[in-house]
Design a protein around this motif. Structure first.
Motif, mmCIF file in Angstrom:
data_model
loop_
_atom_site.group_PDB
_atom_site.id
_atom_site.type_symbol
_atom_site.label_atom_id
_atom_site.label_comp_id
_atom_site.label_asym_id
_atom_site.label_seq_id
_atom_site.Cartn_x
_atom_site.Cartn_y
_atom_site.Cartn_z
ATOM 1 N N CYS A 145 30.988 71.049 62.216
ATOM 2 C CA CYS A 145 31.947 72.682 62.774
ATOM 3 C C CYS A 145 32.047 73.861 62.064
ATOM 4 O O CYS A 145 32.333 74.746 62.509
ATOM 5 C CB CYS A 145 33.078 72.035 63.177
ATOM 6 S SG CYS A 145 32.805 70.900 64.666
ATOM 7 N N ASP A 146 32.788 73.692 60.900
ATOM 8 C CA ASP A 146 32.434 74.838 59.812
ATOM 9 C C ASP A 146 31.123 75.632 59.517
ATOM 10 O O ASP A 146 30.264 75.701 58.778
ATOM 11 C CB ASP A 146 32.998 74.659 58.727
ATOM 12 C CG ASP A 146 33.926 75.637 57.194
ATOM 13 O OD1 ASP A 146 34.322 75.668 56.351
ATOM 14 O OD2 ASP A 146 33.998 76.827 58.067
ATOM 15 N N LEU A 147 30.950 76.867 59.918
ATOM 16 C CA LEU A 147 29.931 77.703 60.281
ATOM 17 C C LEU A 147 29.289 78.686 58.517
ATOM 18 O O LEU A 147 28.674 79.347 58.455
ATOM 19 C CB LEU A 147 29.009 78.376 60.522
ATOM 20 C CG LEU A 147 29.185 77.276 62.087
ATOM 21 C CD1 LEU A 147 28.775 78.427 63.379
ATOM 22 C CD2 LEU A 147 28.597 75.798 61.946
ATOM 23 N N LYS A 148 30.837 78.510 57.998
ATOM 24 C CA LYS A 148 30.862 79.556 56.803
ATOM 25 C C LYS A 148 29.639 79.872 56.099
ATOM 26 O O LYS A 148 29.587 80.540 56.009
ATOM 27 C CB LYS A 148 32.134 79.533 56.197
ATOM 28 C CG LYS A 148 33.267 79.834 56.828
ATOM 29 C CD LYS A 148 34.667 79.642 56.031
ATOM 30 C CE LYS A 148 35.761 80.211 56.872
ATOM 31 N NZ LYS A 148 36.882 79.690 55.804
ATOM 32 N N ASN A 149 29.382 78.532 55.584
ATOM 33 C CA ASN A 149 28.558 78.484 54.516
ATOM 34 C C ASN A 149 26.954 77.804 55.296
ATOM 35 O O ASN A 149 25.792 77.360 53.819
ATOM 36 C CB ASN A 149 28.911 77.660 53.740
ATOM 37 C CG ASN A 149 30.491 78.417 52.600
ATOM 38 O OD1 ASN A 149 30.258 79.358 52.759
ATOM 39 N ND2 ASN A 149 31.087 77.254 52.659
ATOM 40 N N SER A 150 26.989 78.043 56.171
ATOM 41 C CA SER A 150 25.623 77.721 57.102
ATOM 42 C C SER A 150 24.888 78.404 57.041
ATOM 43 O O SER A 150 24.801 79.719 57.179
ATOM 44 C CB SER A 150 25.858 77.054 58.320
ATOM 45 O OG SER A 150 26.884 76.322 58.099
ATOM 46 N N ASN A 151 23.501 78.039 56.998
ATOM 47 C CA ASN A 151 22.051 79.327 56.960
ATOM 48 C C ASN A 151 21.791 79.500 58.230
ATOM 49 O O ASN A 151 21.592 78.442 58.896
ATOM 50 C CB ASN A 151 21.096 78.492 56.176
ATOM 51 C CG ASN A 151 20.071 79.060 56.007
ATOM 52 O OD1 ASN A 151 19.314 79.389 57.351
ATOM 53 N ND2 ASN A 151 19.306 79.381 55.147
ATOM 54 N N PRO A 207 35.193 82.885 63.880
ATOM 55 C CA PRO A 207 35.383 81.729 64.104
ATOM 56 C C PRO A 207 36.511 80.915 63.003
ATOM 57 O O PRO A 207 34.717 80.858 62.338
ATOM 58 C CB PRO A 207 36.217 81.801 65.189
ATOM 59 C CG PRO A 207 34.203 81.754 65.326
ATOM 60 C CD PRO A 207 34.023 82.831 64.132
ATOM 61 N N VAL A 208 36.932 80.206 62.567
ATOM 62 C CA VAL A 208 36.778 79.444 62.528
ATOM 63 C C VAL A 208 37.157 77.715 63.151
ATOM 64 O O VAL A 208 37.671 77.566 63.991
ATOM 65 C CB VAL A 208 38.364 78.436 60.840
ATOM 66 C CG1 VAL A 208 38.350 77.725 60.105
ATOM 67 C CG2 VAL A 208 38.322 80.076 59.616
ATOM 68 N N TYR A 209 36.296 77.491 62.697
ATOM 69 C CA TYR A 209 35.403 76.186 63.190
ATOM 70 C C TYR A 209 36.948 74.662 63.120
ATOM 71 O O TYR A 209 36.591 74.134 61.595
ATOM 72 C CB TYR A 209 34.438 75.683 64.292
ATOM 73 C CG TYR A 209 34.554 77.024 64.922
ATOM 74 C CD1 TYR A 209 34.052 76.941 66.105
ATOM 75 C CD2 TYR A 209 33.337 78.114 63.852
ATOM 76 C CE1 TYR A 209 33.658 78.430 66.365
ATOM 77 C CE2 TYR A 209 32.812 78.591 64.165
ATOM 78 C CZ TYR A 209 32.401 79.143 65.882
ATOM 79 O OH TYR A 209 31.915 80.269 66.714
ATOM 80 N N CYS A 210 36.921 73.907 64.269
ATOM 81 C CA CYS A 210 37.460 72.216 63.463
ATOM 82 C C CYS A 210 36.989 70.993 65.078
ATOM 83 O O CYS A 210 36.532 72.080 65.298
ATOM 84 C CB CYS A 210 38.971 72.407 63.181
ATOM 85 S SG CYS A 210 40.159 72.637 64.260
ATOM 86 N N SER A 211 37.756 70.517 64.971
ATOM 87 C CA SER A 211 36.764 69.213 65.710
ATOM 88 C C SER A 211 38.052 68.448 65.697
ATOM 89 O O SER A 211 38.877 67.507 65.039
ATOM 90 C CB SER A 211 35.455 69.108 65.844
ATOM 91 O OG SER A 211 35.108 68.131 64.020
ATOM 92 N N VAL A 212 37.700 67.500 66.692
ATOM 93 C CA VAL A 212 38.407 66.241 67.532
ATOM 94 C C VAL A 212 36.963 65.277 67.792
ATOM 95 O O VAL A 212 36.733 65.471 68.953
ATOM 96 C CB VAL A 212 39.822 66.498 68.498
ATOM 97 C CG1 VAL A 212 39.621 65.216 69.092
ATOM 98 C CG2 VAL A 212 40.293 67.442 67.786
ATOM 99 N N ASP A 213 37.457 63.908 67.060
ATOM 100 C CA ASP A 213 36.703 62.610 67.480
ATOM 101 C C ASP A 213 36.833 62.211 68.154
ATOM 102 O O ASP A 213 36.052 62.069 69.257
ATOM 103 C CB ASP A 213 36.205 62.275 65.566
ATOM 104 C CG ASP A 213 35.851 62.479 64.782
ATOM 105 O OD1 ASP A 213 35.395 63.546 64.906
ATOM 106 O OD2 ASP A 213 35.890 62.102 63.829
ATOM 107 N N SER A 214 37.946 62.222 68.811
ATOM 108 C CA SER A 214 37.817 61.508 70.223
ATOM 109 C C SER A 214 37.445 61.837 71.835
ATOM 110 O O SER A 214 37.177 63.667 71.335
ATOM 111 C CB SER A 214 39.388 60.739 70.017
ATOM 112 O OG SER A 214 40.453 62.559 70.381
ATOM 113 N N ALA A 215 36.942 61.476 72.653
ATOM 114 C CA ALA A 215 36.686 62.061 73.785
ATOM 115 C C ALA A 215 37.761 62.554 74.662
ATOM 116 O O ALA A 215 38.485 61.677 75.017
ATOM 117 C CB ALA A 215 35.513 61.654 74.489
#
Length: 349
Positions: A145-151, A207-215
């Motif tokens: 979810c965090d794409l800041k340092n992604s290629n 944007p800064v992304y985060c995630s919740v594992d539960s459905a």
């Protein structure tokens, strides 16, 4: 001292959902998080959807907006413009929420000081039976979810990117961030991809992304949904999405995205468009040939007019590079490619 809570707007897009709107509303009203504003935007329903919402009119925290039919983008945008919540969630009237949806996403987005929080999604059929493939694919544990340092070029070729950037209904957004970005829901009526266009444009504002594992979100698959209808005009919609992304990349001065990522997004969308038409017309050779000829003409005109620079060797995955080569240079290979893809991996793989 009384600590002020953060208000959350839950925005419901409603169109001819008389059989489902009450279930959806009940799931929102039963949320464990208390400070919620509900906005229902009826996009010119022709059934009794709006009438079924009348019993909620007198409730202080519920706003009902009735408008002429303009498509999903106009409904989402109307909700965003009228939202007073610090955070906002966009959901569809034929889906519903787990009771802890808002609370779970709120806790995470605040703890991470994030702009967007995405949760896992439970896919069910019309009878409520869980669909394992969809549910497994929409687990955030499989998503970066965090794409800041992604290629960028590599990331946009992954299933994670497709999951993170395709839908709006499994997400909570910081309202202030959306408004500062200026990003709008604006895909014209009749095209699929409203949320995909919005989330890809928003990504360019980092944007800064985060995630919740539960459905926490329940997405219902209906046999007669818009995504299953024939002649979806995917190619035209895809071109509109790419045009919007080109414009957004200029606004954000993101030449790297326009040069290295957008061509891959375009090719991927074109592959889906060609595959969709191929699967619908494969039994009629004449119709298939005519459709493919027309689509190729539209593709060539778009690439020429837009100035999109597609270099096949820079397209990420091998399968997509093969399709790009067939699309750009070796049109005779298109039908064999689409046939093999339909046979071995499915049209949406």
């Amino acid at each position: 001292m009384v600590v002020k809570t953060q208000k959350v707007t839950v925005a419901i897009a409603l169109y001819n959902n008389e059989n489902y709107i009450e279930r959806c509303m009940q799931s929102v009203l039963e949320q464990t998080y208390a400070d919620i504003e509900i906005i229902i935007v009826d996009d010119g329903s022709k059934d009794h959807s709006l009438k079924k919402c009348e019993k909620y009119k007198a409730t202080d925290n519920i706003l009902i907006i009735a408008k002429e039919n303009g498509g999903l983008s106009t409904a989402r945008q109307a909700a965003l413009e009228n939202a007073t919540g610090d955070y906002i969630c966009f959901i569809d009237a034929d889906d519903y929420l787990k009771k802890t949806y808002v609370e779970s996403l709120m806790k995470k987005i605040i703890a991470e000081n994030a702009d967007v929080c995405v949760c896992s999604t439970e896919f069910v059929d019309e009878s409520g039976n869980i669909i394992p493939t969809g549910t497994a694919a929409y687990k955030t544990s499989n998503t970066v979810c965090d794409l800041k340092n992604s290629n960028l070029g590599e990331y946009f070729e992954t299933a994670s990117a497709a999951f993170l950037l395709s839908d709006s209904w499994n997400k909570m957004y910081k309202t202030e961030f959306l408004r500062k970005s200026g990003v709008r829901f604006e895909l014209p009526k009749g095209f699929n991809g409203t949320d995909l266009a919005f989330n890809h444009k928003l990504y360019l504002h980092r944007p800064v992304y985060c995630s919740v594992d539960s459905a926490e979100y329940v997405h219902v698959i209906y046999s007669k949904s818009a995504t299953h209808r024939k002649r979806k005009k995917l190619q035209e919609g895809s071109m509109c999405i790419v045009t919007q992304l080109m414009h957004e990349s200029e606004i954000t001065n993101n030449g790297e995205f326009a040069e290295n990522v957008l061509p891959s997004i375009y090719v991927r969308l074109m592959r889906k468009s060609f595959q969709d038409v191929f699967c619908e017309t494969v039994g009629n050779k004449k119709e298939l040939n005519e459709e493919l000829k027309l689509m190729l003409k539209k593709h060539k005109e778009f690439v020429s007019e837009s100035g999109l620079n597609i270099k096949c060797r820079k397209i990420g995955s091998l399968q997509l590079r093969v399709f790009a080569a067939a699309l750009m240079h070796f049109n005779v290979l298109l039908k064999p490619y689409l046939f093999l893809r339909m046979k071995y991996s499915g049209s949406d793989a």
